[in-house]
Design a protein around this motif. Sequence first.
Motif, PDB file in Angstrom:
ATOM      1  N   MET A   1       0.796  -1.368  -0.032  1.00 30.35           N
ATOM      2  CA  MET A   1       0.125   0.012   0.064  1.00 30.35           C
ATOM      3  C   MET A   1       0.738   1.363  -0.087  1.00 30.35           C
ATOM      4  O   MET A   1       0.625   2.267  -0.633  1.00 30.35           O
ATOM      5  N   ALA A   2       2.098   1.142   0.943  1.00 30.78           N
ATOM      6  CA  ALA A   2       2.865   2.404   0.796  1.00 30.78           C
ATOM      7  C   ALA A   2       3.695   2.361  -0.528  1.00 30.78           C
ATOM      8  O   ALA A   2       3.524   3.736  -1.075  1.00 30.78           O
ATOM      9  N   THR A   3       3.838   1.659  -1.118  1.00 29.39           N
ATOM     10  CA  THR A   3       4.470   1.684  -2.517  1.00 29.39           C
ATOM     11  C   THR A   3       3.452   2.051  -3.523  1.00 29.39           C
ATOM     12  O   THR A   3       3.828   3.248  -4.524  1.00 29.39           O
ATOM     13  N   THR A   4       2.338   1.655  -3.344  1.00 32.92           N
ATOM     14  CA  THR A   4       1.141   1.921  -4.530  1.00 32.92           C
ATOM     15  C   THR A   4       0.859   3.534  -4.581  1.00 32.92           C
ATOM     16  O   THR A   4       0.539   4.108  -5.497  1.00 32.92           O
ATOM     17  N   HIS A   5       0.753   3.795  -3.257  1.00 35.32           N
ATOM     18  CA  HIS A   5       0.323   5.290  -2.931  1.00 35.32           C
ATOM     19  C   HIS A   5       1.308   6.325  -2.818  1.00 35.32           C
ATOM     20  O   HIS A   5       1.144   7.698  -2.519  1.00 35.32           O
ATOM     21  N   GLY A   6       2.685   5.803  -2.932  1.00 37.10           N
ATOM     22  CA  GLY A   6       3.710   6.727  -2.604  1.00 37.10           C
ATOM     23  C   GLY A   6       3.983   7.540  -1.427  1.00 37.10           C
ATOM     24  O   GLY A   6       4.105   8.642  -1.284  1.00 37.10           O
ATOM     25  N   VAL A   7       3.656   6.621  -0.186  1.00 36.24           N
ATOM     26  CA  VAL A   7       3.563   7.307   1.063  1.00 36.24           C
ATOM     27  C   VAL A   7       4.541   6.527   2.039  1.00 36.24           C
ATOM     28  O   VAL A   7       5.021   5.378   1.662  1.00 36.24           O
ATOM     29  N   ASN A   8       4.809   6.950   3.097  1.00 39.02           N
ATOM     30  CA  ASN A   8       5.644   6.254   4.121  1.00 39.02           C
ATOM     31  C   ASN A   8       4.839   5.130   4.584  1.00 39.02           C
ATOM     32  O   ASN A   8       3.618   5.427   5.067  1.00 39.02           O
ATOM     33  N   ILE A   9       5.602   4.146   4.977  1.00 39.58           N
ATOM     34  CA  ILE A   9       4.969   2.897   5.670  1.00 39.58           C
ATOM     35  C   ILE A   9       4.221   3.355   6.913  1.00 39.58           C
ATOM     36  O   ILE A   9       3.227   2.691   7.303  1.00 39.58           O
ATOM     37  N   LYS A  10       4.887   4.188   7.637  1.00 38.46           N
ATOM     38  CA  LYS A  10       4.233   4.573   9.168  1.00 38.46           C
ATOM     39  C   LYS A  10       3.057   5.276   8.737  1.00 38.46           C
ATOM     40  O   LYS A  10       2.173   4.924   9.573  1.00 38.46           O
ATOM     41  N   THR A  11       2.727   5.906   7.814  1.00 41.91           N
ATOM     42  CA  THR A  11       1.367   6.772   7.385  1.00 41.91           C
ATOM     43  C   THR A  11       0.405   5.649   7.264  1.00 41.91           C
ATOM     44  O   THR A  11      -0.587   5.750   7.768  1.00 41.91           O
ATOM     45  N   VAL A  12       0.917   4.501   6.545  1.00 41.46           N
ATOM     46  CA  VAL A  12      -0.147   3.642   6.184  1.00 41.46           C
ATOM     47  C   VAL A  12      -0.509   2.598   7.644  1.00 41.46           C
ATOM     48  O   VAL A  12      -1.506   2.461   7.745  1.00 41.46           O
ATOM     49  N   ARG A  13       0.318   2.452   8.285  1.00 38.74           N
ATOM     50  CA  ARG A  13       0.175   1.725   9.655  1.00 38.74           C
ATOM     51  C   ARG A  13      -0.468   2.724  10.708  1.00 38.74           C
ATOM     52  O   ARG A  13      -1.688   2.194  11.019  1.00 38.74           O
ATOM     53  N   GLN A  14      -0.615   4.057  10.562  1.00 40.41           N
ATOM     54  CA  GLN A  14      -1.233   4.976  11.437  1.00 40.41           C
ATOM     55  C   GLN A  14      -2.750   4.752  10.937  1.00 40.41           C
ATOM     56  O   GLN A  14      -3.687   4.779  11.499  1.00 40.41           O
ATOM     57  N   ALA A  15      -2.839   4.931   9.371  1.00 37.31           N
ATOM     58  CA  ALA A  15      -4.061   4.940   8.669  1.00 37.31           C
ATOM     59  C   ALA A  15      -4.994   3.628   9.228  1.00 37.31           C
ATOM     60  O   ALA A  15      -6.166   3.519   9.475  1.00 37.31           O
ATOM     61  N   VAL A  16      -4.233   2.434   9.177  1.00 39.42           N
ATOM     62  CA  VAL A  16      -4.833   1.118   9.674  1.00 39.42           C
ATOM     63  C   VAL A  16      -5.301   1.199  10.783  1.00 39.42           C
ATOM     64  O   VAL A  16      -6.411   0.557  11.231  1.00 39.42           O
ATOM     65  N   ARG A  17      -4.470   1.784  11.740  1.00 36.16           N
ATOM     66  CA  ARG A  17      -4.862   1.616  13.378  1.00 36.16           C
ATOM     67  C   ARG A  17      -5.954   2.572  13.305  1.00 36.16           C
ATOM     68  O   ARG A  17      -7.052   2.369  14.291  1.00 36.16           O
ATOM     69  N   MET A  18      -6.145   3.657  12.478  1.00 35.96           N
ATOM     70  CA  MET A  18      -7.150   4.490  12.868  1.00 35.96           C
ATOM     71  C   MET A  18      -8.647   3.909  12.359  1.00 35.96           C
ATOM     72  O   MET A  18      -9.656   3.823  13.032  1.00 35.96           O
ATOM     73  N   LEU A  19      -8.676   3.083  11.116  1.00 35.02           N
ATOM     74  CA  LEU A  19      -9.551   2.373  10.826  1.00 35.02           C
ATOM     75  C   LEU A  19     -10.151   1.263  11.882  1.00 35.02           C
ATOM     76  O   LEU A  19     -11.267   0.974  12.173  1.00 35.02           O
TER      77      LEU A  19
END
Length: 222
Positions: free
Chosen positions: A1-19
């Motif tokens: 997901m981080a690669t697909t959307h060009g974001v930091n992996i920490k951002t993806v993890r934070q987003a998943v934790r929020m969901l």
Amino acid sequence: MATTHGVNIKTVRQAVRMLEAEGLVTPVRRRGTVVRPRVAMKRLGTDRYAKSKWKSGLVAFAADREATGRAWKPSDQTNEVRKVEADAEVAEALGLEPGDPVYERARLVKETGVPTHTLTSNYRPEDVAGTILVGPTPGPAGRGDGFAILTERGLEPDSITETVRARMPTPDETELLQLPAGEPVMVLHRTTFTSSGRPVEFARGVHAASRFTWSYTFKIPD
């Protein structure tokens, strides 16, 4: 997901934790994090207590299932009865003194093996002693359940006061209802009265919020 959307992996993890905190996704062992299905059943509000339903043998939780086209069976509801001392809330609702004896009837309701809610009813002993309502058999107490039995005793339910509020679950409720992180519960309090205004039942329920939608149809007062 981080690669697909060009974001930091920490951002993806934070987003998943929020969901996850919002109850939209949940971690499943050996599968990863998955989207939670939204399969709320319709709770009929006042219509679920229609006399035509319980006088024909249909209990309230079954009325909810049928309104959403879901199957049900008596064994979907457990039953645990004991005689206890009324706490302050029960005593006030039933017009008793704290510490007076009451029958407590606790049920856990499941759908396809998954808990949906609990409901614990309290009765004055003189109203239900010796009936199948306070017997040990699992499932509804005969056709029409508690309201039908009260009617047989000359205590036909005629009006109900019901309050609903939301809160986060206790650890015990989280375990009992198998709730994922972040899911709230809907807490129901119900007092049932005869036509003369005598309280004959006080019930407290805890519902998994994602399992129900609440629907009420009523005439607007003048």
